[in-house]
Write an enzyme that holds these catalytic residues in place. Structure first.
Site, PDB file in Angstrom:
ATOM      1  N   LYS A   1      35.863  42.966  41.343  1.00  0.00           N
ATOM      2  CA  LYS A   1      35.647  43.173  40.063  1.00  0.00           C
ATOM      3  C   LYS A   1      34.576  43.493  39.664  1.00  0.00           C
ATOM      4  O   LYS A   1      35.010  45.064  40.051  1.00  0.00           O
ATOM      5  CB  LYS A   1      35.393  41.203  39.481  1.00  0.00           C
ATOM      6  CG  LYS A   1      36.059  40.455  39.787  1.00  0.00           C
ATOM      7  CD  LYS A   1      36.528  39.066  39.936  1.00  0.00           C
ATOM      8  CE  LYS A   1      37.106  38.062  39.829  1.00  0.00           C
ATOM      9  NZ  LYS A   1      36.773  36.676  39.805  1.00  0.00           N
TER      10      LYS A   1
ATOM     11  N   GLU B   1      35.529  38.699  65.992  1.00  0.00           N
ATOM     12  CA  GLU B   1      34.427  37.107  65.674  1.00  0.00           C
ATOM     13  C   GLU B   1      33.224  37.622  65.729  1.00  0.00           C
ATOM     14  O   GLU B   1      32.808  37.382  66.924  1.00  0.00           O
ATOM     15  CB  GLU B   1      35.590  36.216  65.953  1.00  0.00           C
ATOM     16  CG  GLU B   1      36.604  35.923  65.391  1.00  0.00           C
ATOM     17  CD  GLU B   1      38.032  34.552  66.449  1.00  0.00           C
ATOM     18  OE1 GLU B   1      38.331  34.319  65.551  1.00  0.00           O
ATOM     19  OE2 GLU B   1      37.068  34.052  67.163  1.00  0.00           O
TER      20      GLU B   1
ATOM     21  N   ASP C   1      27.221  31.223  40.851  1.00  0.00           N
ATOM     22  CA  ASP C   1      28.654  32.835  41.492  1.00  0.00           C
ATOM     23  C   ASP C   1      28.795  33.308  40.228  1.00  0.00           C
ATOM     24  O   ASP C   1      29.559  33.214  39.508  1.00  0.00           O
ATOM     25  CB  ASP C   1      29.954  31.724  41.322  1.00  0.00           C
ATOM     26  CG  ASP C   1      31.440  32.510  40.996  1.00  0.00           C
ATOM     27  OD1 ASP C   1      31.458  33.377  41.172  1.00  0.00           O
ATOM     28  OD2 ASP C   1      32.590  31.732  41.967  1.00  0.00           O
TER      29      ASP C   1
ATOM     30  N   THR D   1      32.683  37.778  44.543  1.00  0.00           N
ATOM     31  CA  THR D   1      33.366  38.777  44.710  1.00  0.00           C
ATOM     32  C   THR D   1      33.421  40.243  44.718  1.00  0.00           C
ATOM     33  O   THR D   1      32.161  40.608  43.990  1.00  0.00           O
ATOM     34  CB  THR D   1      34.879  39.153  44.341  1.00  0.00           C
ATOM     35  OG1 THR D   1      34.248  38.808  42.919  1.00  0.00           O
ATOM     36  CG2 THR D   1      35.158  37.582  43.383  1.00  0.00           C
TER      37      THR D   1
ATOM     38  N   ARG E   1      39.356  44.113  47.655  1.00  0.00           N
ATOM     39  CA  ARG E   1      39.473  41.884  47.505  1.00  0.00           C
ATOM     40  C   ARG E   1      38.630  41.705  48.433  1.00  0.00           C
ATOM     41  O   ARG E   1      38.442  42.223  49.560  1.00  0.00           O
ATOM     42  CB  ARG E   1      40.598  41.904  47.401  1.00  0.00           C
ATOM     43  CG  ARG E   1      41.395  43.049  46.487  1.00  0.00           C
ATOM     44  CD  ARG E   1      42.873  42.441  45.941  1.00  0.00           C
ATOM     45  NE  ARG E   1      42.701  40.807  45.232  1.00  0.00           N
ATOM     46  CZ  ARG E   1      42.293  41.119  44.107  1.00  0.00           C
ATOM     47  NH1 ARG E   1      42.352  42.795  43.594  1.00  0.00           N
ATOM     48  NH2 ARG E   1      41.695  40.379  43.308  1.00  0.00           N
TER      49      ARG E   1
ATOM     50  N   TYR F   1      39.698  42.625  66.506  1.00  0.00           N
ATOM     51  CA  TYR F   1      39.152  41.642  66.048  1.00  0.00           C
ATOM     52  C   TYR F   1      37.368  42.320  66.165  1.00  0.00           C
ATOM     53  O   TYR F   1      36.926  42.750  67.600  1.00  0.00           O
ATOM     54  CB  TYR F   1      39.155  41.245  67.550  1.00  0.00           C
ATOM     55  CG  TYR F   1      40.400  39.538  67.170  1.00  0.00           C
ATOM     56  CD1 TYR F   1      39.810  38.524  65.895  1.00  0.00           C
ATOM     57  CD2 TYR F   1      41.253  39.499  66.871  1.00  0.00           C
ATOM     58  CE1 TYR F   1      40.397  37.787  65.475  1.00  0.00           C
ATOM     59  CE2 TYR F   1      42.488  38.460  66.343  1.00  0.00           C
ATOM     60  CZ  TYR F   1      41.679  37.508  65.246  1.00  0.00           C
ATOM     61  OH  TYR F   1      42.249  36.089  65.237  1.00  0.00           O
TER      62      TYR F   1
HETATM   63  C1  LIG Z   1      37.415  35.706  40.063  1.00  0.00           C
HETATM   64  C2  LIG Z   1      36.451  34.464  40.789  1.00  0.00           C
HETATM   65  C3  LIG Z   1      36.269  33.757  41.726  1.00  0.00           C
HETATM   66  C4  LIG Z   1      37.090  33.781  42.518  1.00  0.00           C
HETATM   67  O1  LIG Z   1      37.450  34.822  43.545  1.00  0.00           O
HETATM   68  P1  LIG Z   1      38.941  34.528  44.635  1.00  0.00           P
HETATM   69  O2  LIG Z   1      38.919  36.144  45.273  1.00  0.00           O
HETATM   70  O3  LIG Z   1      40.465  35.549  43.584  1.00  0.00           O
HETATM   71  O4  LIG Z   1      38.931  33.517  45.209  1.00  0.00           O
HETATM   72  C5  LIG Z   1      35.206  32.718  41.779  1.00  0.00           C
HETATM   73  N1  LIG Z   1      34.371  32.453  41.472  1.00  0.00           N
HETATM   74  C6  LIG Z   1      34.382  33.439  39.921  1.00  0.00           C
HETATM   75  C7  LIG Z   1      33.613  32.647  38.790  1.00  0.00           C
HETATM   76  C8  LIG Z   1      34.997  33.841  39.553  1.00  0.00           C
HETATM   77  O5  LIG Z   1      35.168  34.505  37.899  1.00  0.00           O
END
Ligand SMILES: *Cc1c(COP(=O)(O)O)cnc(C)c1O
Length: 415
Positions: A230, A57, A201, A227, A236, A55
């Site tokens: 990807k 926090e 994003d 993220t 993840r 933990y």
């Molecule tokens: C994949 C994605 C997310 C979200 O990712 P999670 O980890 O699945 O919540 C947010 N924004 C965009 C543009 C994405 O392609």
């Protein structure tokens, strides 16, 4: 199968072990899902480490728990390395997912009822960008822009006009299914003109940005979320980058605003993945992802596919199957039967429902990591075409399935 890695799992829980084994086999197939990638063994080892027990926090050197000296090391490493990759002023590596990273940014700067202006979901946007079935669309008001109907691309004047009409508190750019370069500089100008914050994003394209094969939003965006699973090819999870002036608000919005304890094993794995992204080898691989996507897009176009916007600048493309008389849903199933995994996807101005769709999304990260090149993309394009042109020819599908297996055996995922 790495028997040593799973020795105890095999012993303790045969059911879960069997599912994991089957998943290893499945991942050896051709995977063209644009949002997925393949982590290194080092990343997986960090994920599986004892740091999952801790933990922590709070933030490095300011925790609400004792015994944080080792987890502090990995969180500080992750932060420093992320800053180096992107040149950001402040980084928070704790968000558990991209969606939670986005919610934390909204919590930091918006009031309930404020307007978010983002891309229409069916044109490539994301649920967490103010869409009504997500928390972001319940607390805040989602308004949307679209791609141009003729070009399939973003049009500066159209987005500017929409921004002037909506007067949003924040504009979101960066997408889940947009095959072209995101014009961050232009978005910066639009946000400034209407007095809105800009959030980029970069969930899909972060690895490409780190490798300099896509422009960076750092000079233009107030907030950048991504993220890590990807194109960054890490565990993840997610992170937020911002200017120093927002650092305190962002940190507070992540913890205690939207999360409790951070996943320290995942943060350790993020640190490892960031180290990998700083190597020339990984930069070259990200450049190859784009080369492979262009090559696949060219071949598909040559053999009669209509790609949204006519091609790609990044790691993905969208094939509009309207001229093939096959829905995205049926194409996905037929290709799966031939050993090729991808996902159905709406195309802009789609006449089909999101569950059926007129298109498929095709991405090159996974095939590239394992070493496939432009010549292999030609083969994959031909297989996709043969399956889609002959959706009920089972003999052809099984013939292709064995050719797919032969190609995959040349490029094992974990050597
Ligand atoms: C994949 C994605 C997310 C979200 O990712 P999670 O980890 O699945 O919540 C947010 N924004 C965009 C543009 C994405 O392609």
């Amino acid at each position: 199968m790495d028997d040593l890695f799973y020795a105890s799992l095999k012993d303790v829980d045969r059911d879960v072990f069997d599912a994991v084994s089957s998943e290893e086999v499945r991942q050896e197939g051709i995977n063209l899902i644009a949002s997925e990638s393949l982590t290194s063994k080092a990343v997986r080892e960090a994920c599986a480490s004892v740091m999952t027990n801790k933990y922590a926090e709070g933030y490095p050197r300011k925790r609400y728990y004792g015994g944080c000296e080792n987890v502090d090391v990995v969180e500080e490493l992750a932060i420093e390395r992320a800053k180096k990759i992107f040149g950001a002023e402040h980084v928070n590596v704790q968000p558990h997912s991209g969606t939670q990273a986005n919610l934390a940014v909204y919590l930091a700067v918006l009031q309930p009822g404020d307007k978010i202006l983002s891309m229409e979901l069916s044109h490539g946007g994301h649920l967490s960008h103010g869409y009504k079935i997500n928390e972001s669309g319940k607390i805040y008001r989602g308004e949307f822009y679209t791609v141009n109907k003729e070009s399939g691309m973003l049009d500066y004047n159209e987005v500017l006009a929409r921004a002037k009409e909506v007067k949003p508190k924040i504009i979101v750019c960066g997408y889940s299914a947009y095959p072209r370069t995101v014009p961050f500089k232009e978005f910066g100008e639009i946000a400034e003109e209407v007095g809105a914050y800009l959030m980029a994003d970069i969930a899909h394209i972060a690895g490409l940005i780190g490798a300099n094969v896509h422009p960076s939003p750092v000079a233009y965006a107030d907030f950048i979320t991504t993220t890590t699973h990807k194109t960054l090819m890490g565990p993840r999870g997610a992170m937020i980058m911002c200017k120093e002036e927002y650092a305190k608000d962002i940190d507070r919005a992540v913890f205690p605003g939207t999360q409790g304890g951070p996943f320290m094993n995942v943060i350790a794995a993020k640190a490892v993945c960031f180290k990998e992204n700083l190597t020339q080898k990984r930069r070259n691989m990200n450049a190859q992802i784009v080369k492979n996507a262009k090559s696949l897009a060219n071949k598909l176009t040559t053999i009669g596919f209509n790609l949204v916007s006519g091609g790609t600048d990044n790691h993905l493309m969208l094939a509009d199957l309207t001229n093939k008389n096959l829905t995205g849903k049926d194409a996905e199933a037929a290709l799966q039967a031939a050993g090729i995994t991808l996902n159905k996807n709406t195309v802009p101005y789609d006449k089909q429902s999101p569950f059926v769709t007129s298109g498929v999304r095709i991405g090159t990260p996974c095939v590239t990591v394992r070493g496939m090149n432009e010549g292999d993309m030609d083969k994959i394009a031909t297989w996709i075409s043969d399956v889609i042109e002959n959706p009920s020819d089972e003999n052809m599908r099984s013939k292709i399935k064995s050719e797919v297996a032969e190609l995959c055996a040349k490029y094992p995922v974990y050597k």
